[in-house]
Design an enzyme around this catalytic site. Sequence first.
Site, PDB file in Angstrom:
ATOM      1  N   HIS A 113       0.552  69.609  -4.361  1.00 24.57           N
ATOM      2  CA  HIS A 113       1.705  69.224  -5.179  1.00 24.57           C
ATOM      3  C   HIS A 113       3.008  69.267  -4.381  1.00 24.57           C
ATOM      4  O   HIS A 113       3.877  68.416  -4.566  1.00 24.57           O
ATOM      5  CB  HIS A 113       1.792  70.093  -6.443  1.00 24.57           C
ATOM      6  N   LYS A 146      -4.014  62.331 -34.419  1.00 26.59           N
ATOM      7  CA  LYS A 146      -2.986  62.829 -33.501  1.00 26.59           C
ATOM      8  C   LYS A 146      -2.769  64.342 -33.591  1.00 26.59           C
ATOM      9  O   LYS A 146      -1.657  64.824 -33.394  1.00 26.59           O
ATOM     10  CB  LYS A 146      -1.666  62.069 -33.720  1.00 26.59           C
ATOM     11  N   GLU A 184       3.619  62.118 -12.325  1.00 29.15           N
ATOM     12  CA  GLU A 184       3.150  63.366 -11.719  1.00 29.15           C
ATOM     13  C   GLU A 184       2.609  63.090 -10.326  1.00 29.15           C
ATOM     14  O   GLU A 184       1.459  62.645 -10.172  1.00 29.15           O
ATOM     15  CB  GLU A 184       2.064  64.034 -12.580  1.00 29.15           C
ATOM     16  N   ASP A 207      -2.315  54.147 -27.660  1.00 28.32           N
ATOM     17  CA  ASP A 207      -1.339  55.014 -28.331  1.00 28.32           C
ATOM     18  C   ASP A 207      -1.363  56.374 -27.629  1.00 28.32           C
ATOM     19  O   ASP A 207      -2.360  57.105 -27.720  1.00 28.32           O
ATOM     20  CB  ASP A 207      -1.726  55.164 -29.810  1.00 28.32           C
TER      21      ASP A 207
HETATM   22  P1  NAP Z   1      -3.458  46.036 -34.911  1.00 32.17           P
HETATM   23  O1  NAP Z   1      -2.744  45.271 -33.872  1.00 32.17           O
HETATM   24  O2  NAP Z   1      -2.676  46.511 -36.060  1.00 32.17           O
HETATM   25  O3  NAP Z   1      -4.686  45.180 -35.509  1.00 32.17           O
HETATM   26  C1  NAP Z   1      -5.630  44.573 -34.650  1.00 32.17           C
HETATM   27  C2  NAP Z   1      -5.616  43.080 -34.904  1.00 32.17           C
HETATM   28  O4  NAP Z   1      -6.420  42.440 -33.927  1.00 32.17           O
HETATM   29  C3  NAP Z   1      -6.169  42.732 -36.263  1.00 32.17           C
HETATM   30  O5  NAP Z   1      -5.243  41.851 -36.844  1.00 32.17           O
HETATM   31  C4  NAP Z   1      -7.458  42.014 -35.952  1.00 32.17           C
HETATM   32  O6  NAP Z   1      -7.716  40.924 -36.775  1.00 32.17           O
HETATM   33  C5  NAP Z   1      -7.198  41.463 -34.563  1.00 32.17           C
HETATM   34  N1  NAP Z   1      -8.414  41.224 -33.761  1.00 32.17           N
HETATM   35  C6  NAP Z   1      -8.674  40.079 -33.095  1.00 32.17           C
HETATM   36  N2  NAP Z   1      -9.808  40.190 -32.395  1.00 32.17           N
HETATM   37  C7  NAP Z   1     -10.299  41.431 -32.619  1.00 32.17           C
HETATM   38  C8  NAP Z   1     -11.442  42.136 -32.155  1.00 32.17           C
HETATM   39  N3  NAP Z   1     -12.332  41.597 -31.302  1.00 32.17           N
HETATM   40  N4  NAP Z   1     -11.628  43.396 -32.568  1.00 32.17           N
HETATM   41  C9  NAP Z   1     -10.739  43.984 -33.421  1.00 32.17           C
HETATM   42  N5  NAP Z   1      -9.646  43.354 -33.915  1.00 32.17           N
HETATM   43  C10 NAP Z   1      -9.405  42.088 -33.494  1.00 32.17           C
HETATM   44  O7  NAP Z   1      -4.200  47.221 -34.137  1.00 32.17           O
HETATM   45  P2  NAP Z   1      -4.892  48.543 -34.652  1.00 32.17           P
HETATM   46  O8  NAP Z   1      -5.814  48.933 -33.542  1.00 32.17           O
HETATM   47  O9  NAP Z   1      -5.416  48.456 -36.031  1.00 32.17           O
HETATM   48  O10 NAP Z   1      -3.698  49.569 -34.693  1.00 32.17           O
HETATM   49  C11 NAP Z   1      -3.117  49.985 -33.490  1.00 32.17           C
HETATM   50  C12 NAP Z   1      -1.697  50.389 -33.748  1.00 32.17           C
HETATM   51  O11 NAP Z   1      -1.696  51.360 -34.777  1.00 32.17           O
HETATM   52  C13 NAP Z   1      -1.031  51.053 -32.547  1.00 32.17           C
HETATM   53  O12 NAP Z   1       0.212  50.440 -32.341  1.00 32.17           O
HETATM   54  C14 NAP Z   1      -0.844  52.472 -33.004  1.00 32.17           C
HETATM   55  O13 NAP Z   1       0.275  53.054 -32.409  1.00 32.17           O
HETATM   56  C15 NAP Z   1      -0.730  52.324 -34.475  1.00 32.17           C
HETATM   57  N6  NAP Z   1      -1.056  53.486 -35.314  1.00 32.17           N
HETATM   58  C16 NAP Z   1      -0.956  53.264 -36.655  1.00 32.17           C
HETATM   59  C17 NAP Z   1      -1.256  54.279 -37.512  1.00 32.17           C
HETATM   60  C18 NAP Z   1      -1.164  54.032 -38.983  1.00 32.17           C
HETATM   61  O14 NAP Z   1      -1.266  54.973 -39.742  1.00 32.17           O
HETATM   62  N7  NAP Z   1      -0.983  52.813 -39.427  1.00 32.17           N
HETATM   63  C19 NAP Z   1      -1.678  55.530 -37.019  1.00 32.17           C
HETATM   64  C20 NAP Z   1      -1.800  55.708 -35.659  1.00 32.17           C
HETATM   65  C21 NAP Z   1      -1.478  54.672 -34.805  1.00 32.17           C
HETATM   66  P3  NAP Z   1      -8.070  40.939 -38.336  1.00 32.17           P
HETATM   67  O15 NAP Z   1      -7.918  42.339 -38.848  1.00 32.17           O
HETATM   68  O16 NAP Z   1      -7.068  40.018 -38.915  1.00 32.17           O
HETATM   69  O17 NAP Z   1      -9.454  40.454 -38.451  1.00 32.17           O
END
Ligand code: NAP
Length: 394
Positions: free
Chosen positions: A381, A212, A83, A287
């Site tokens: 714009h 969402k 944009e 996301d």
């Molecule tokens: P994730 O990549 O699935 O999990 C985060 C990972 O980072 C975990 O394995 C965690 O370790 C690790 N980690 C390392 N250091 C960390 C810290 N300081 N703080 C937090 N975690 C740390 O990410 P997520 O945020 O849970 O999920 C994001 C994804 O979910 C996006 O791609 C999004 O699009 C998608 N999403 C999924 C759903 C669904 O229903 N599943 C819904 C909406 C969006 P440990 O857990 O092993 O300790």
Amino acid sequence: MSINFRTNKSVSGRRRLLEKELTIDLPNIGSSAIDDTIARTRNCENMVGWTQIPLGVAGPLTITSMNDERLTMNYYLPLATTEGALVASVNRGCKAITQSGGTTVDSERVGATRAPVFDVKNVTGKKKLEEYVRRNMKALQKCAQETSGHCSLRGITLHNVGPYEYLRLSFDTQDAMGMNMATIAATSIYRYIEAQTGFRCISVSGNVCADKKPSAINTILGRGFRVWADVVIPKKVLMATLKTTAQNLYEVWMSKCMTGSVVAGSMGHNAQTANIVAALFIATGQDPAHVTGASCGTTIARVEDNEDLYLSILLSDLMVGTVGGGTGLATQKEALSILGISGGNNGKNSKLFAEIVGAVVLAGELSLLSSLAEGSLAKAHVALSRGKLQSTKF
Ligand code: NAP
């Protein structure tokens, strides 16, 4: 004929299949200097290439956080957008805020929510399950803890309609936005409850989450982070940088953000919070679907006795992270490093990021409301997004 993309395991191989099937060339989607290993294995199935989005930078923006020892810092903001005029608009807002001494921000971690829905049959079942949940919080917290070293169950709110019982679970996921973590932990919790009570979980997500979708429950209870940012813009900065007055801007705010939003039945009482959040989210690997929650922000304007302007924003549904999801991709990681918050830091990075988002949203609100008060929105714009820098009829 349909293509079975699974027969080819490489990004370029799948792209060639698509090009052949459609008899087209996709040289730009196929051209990227970035290693695709993480993207194709963690972020995108059937990957055939990259969509590249222009990245601009606004700032500096002076932000004082009420957390982190009340630190005042200048930030440059990475904004991915197509944009024309958006980056320039945010830049102007940043300039005015910084000339005014900066914005003050505060935040509250509410947590990532998931709400499994159970079949409790009737009011008797509702009472039984709700009593079970209230009496067994420690066991449910243990279930969550066992799924991750960075996820803890903060609380549960209970919502019932007829046979459906919704457990809105809220998780602290430290520096991750947390929706995968919350979903994994919620699954562990609902399976435990099923085994202990006999009530069947119909779905791990019953939409009371509410993920969402713009929703009143997220606006009222909060989701992810709740963020506040405000600023007082002196009269002389309003005139010199924003070409307007507090009174003119206030009139636009009242007629547009308040009254117009009521007439439209809008859940967002703001000028353009989604616009700024979308650009920041895309740049930094958030996301983008969570822009829905951030679109429900509230902006408040007030004219001070001395004709300065007070402006504030509140975002109640801000889902952000600095690890996990798309934040691990090379360009997104670099964009986070512009903010100095790439990676994990005991939850401090995600909190600071949420506050930065709030501050940039304030800059976007200030600039757009000023532009509307001045009557220059269309002109900007035409000049910036149509490349016609010469004077126009507006
Ligand atoms: P994730 O990549 O699935 O999990 C985060 C990972 O980072 C975990 O394995 C965690 O370790 C690790 N980690 C390392 N250091 C960390 C810290 N300081 N703080 C937090 N975690 C740390 O990410 P997520 O945020 O849970 O999920 C994001 C994804 O979910 C996006 O791609 C999004 O699009 C998608 N999403 C999924 C759903 C669904 O229903 N599943 C819904 C909406 C969006 P440990 O857990 O092993 O300790």
